[in-house]
Design a protein around this motif. Structure first.
Motif, PDB file in Angstrom:
ATOM      1  N   ALA A 207       0.799  -1.229   0.000  1.00  0.00           N
ATOM      2  CA  ALA A 207       0.000   0.000   0.000  1.00  0.00           C
ATOM      3  C   ALA A 207       0.830   1.277   0.000  1.00  0.00           C
TER       4      ALA A 207
ATOM      5  N   VAL B  56      -2.672   1.507   7.597  1.00  0.00           N
ATOM      6  CA  VAL B  56      -1.750   0.541   7.008  1.00  0.00           C
ATOM      7  C   VAL B  56      -1.227  -0.355   8.126  1.00  0.00           C
TER       8      VAL B  56
ATOM      9  N   GLU C  33       1.635  -3.310   4.534  1.00  0.00           N
ATOM     10  CA  GLU C  33       3.011  -3.013   4.141  1.00  0.00           C
ATOM     11  C   GLU C  33       3.952  -3.874   4.962  1.00  0.00           C
TER      12      GLU C  33
ATOM     13  N   ALA D  67      -4.521   4.948   4.895  1.00  0.00           N
ATOM     14  CA  ALA D  67      -4.307   4.572   3.499  1.00  0.00           C
ATOM     15  C   ALA D  67      -4.850   5.619   2.537  1.00  0.00           C
TER      16      ALA D  67
ATOM     17  N   ILE E 278      -5.270   2.063  -4.319  1.00  0.00           N
ATOM     18  CA  ILE E 278      -6.174   2.606  -3.300  1.00  0.00           C
ATOM     19  C   ILE E 278      -7.080   3.662  -3.940  1.00  0.00           C
TER      20      ILE E 278
ATOM     21  N   ARG F 152      -0.577   2.874  -3.840  1.00  0.00           N
ATOM     22  CA  ARG F 152      -1.332   4.118  -3.686  1.00  0.00           C
ATOM     23  C   ARG F 152      -2.287   4.316  -4.865  1.00  0.00           C
TER      24      ARG F 152
ATOM     25  N   ALA G 109      -5.130  -2.294   4.218  1.00  0.00           N
ATOM     26  CA  ALA G 109      -3.894  -1.925   3.546  1.00  0.00           C
ATOM     27  C   ALA G 109      -2.738  -2.528   4.337  1.00  0.00           C
TER      28      ALA G 109
END
Length: 110
Positions: A11, A60, A36, A47, A20, A17, A34
């Motif tokens: 994410a 996230v 990571e 996010a 999203i 991005r 999201a």
């Protein structure tokens, strides 16, 4: 017809991005989470804000497991090793796994 709930893995990256933003623009699809990698500077950030949308209330996270319990699928733009791990946990739940991961190496500039 119910909405499709998707998690974006990777994410914090450029494609994450973008995904999203795309999810926000598609009728019938909602961002369910999201993810990571541990140690990423974006862990805990919203996010939607990362994607330039404003706050969404979706933070996230590192662990996809709790998110998968409330999702229909995972869209994955990470690295090959992470994709293999995601494939295993997503398959166990019988969810959709969309993979955009490539084997390309990151480039450095001089």
């Amino acid at each position: 017809m119910s909405e499709m709930r998707l998690i974006v893995a990777g994410a914090g990256g450029r494609m994450g991005r973008t995904l999203i933003k795309a999810i926000a623009d598609i009728d019938g699809v909602v961002l369910a989470g999201a993810v990571e990698a541990a140690g990423s500077a974006v862990i805990g950030r919203d996010a939607g804000e990362l994607a330039g949308l404003g706050p969404t209330g979706i933070k996230v996270e590192v662990d996809p497991e709790p998110l998968l319990a409330k999702a229909d699928g995972l869209v994955d733009f990470t690295i090959p090793a992470a994709t293999l791990a995601f494939a295993e946990i997503v398959a166990k739940r019988g969810l959709v796994h969309v993979i955009g991961t490539t084997a390309s190496r990151s480039r450095t500039t001089s």
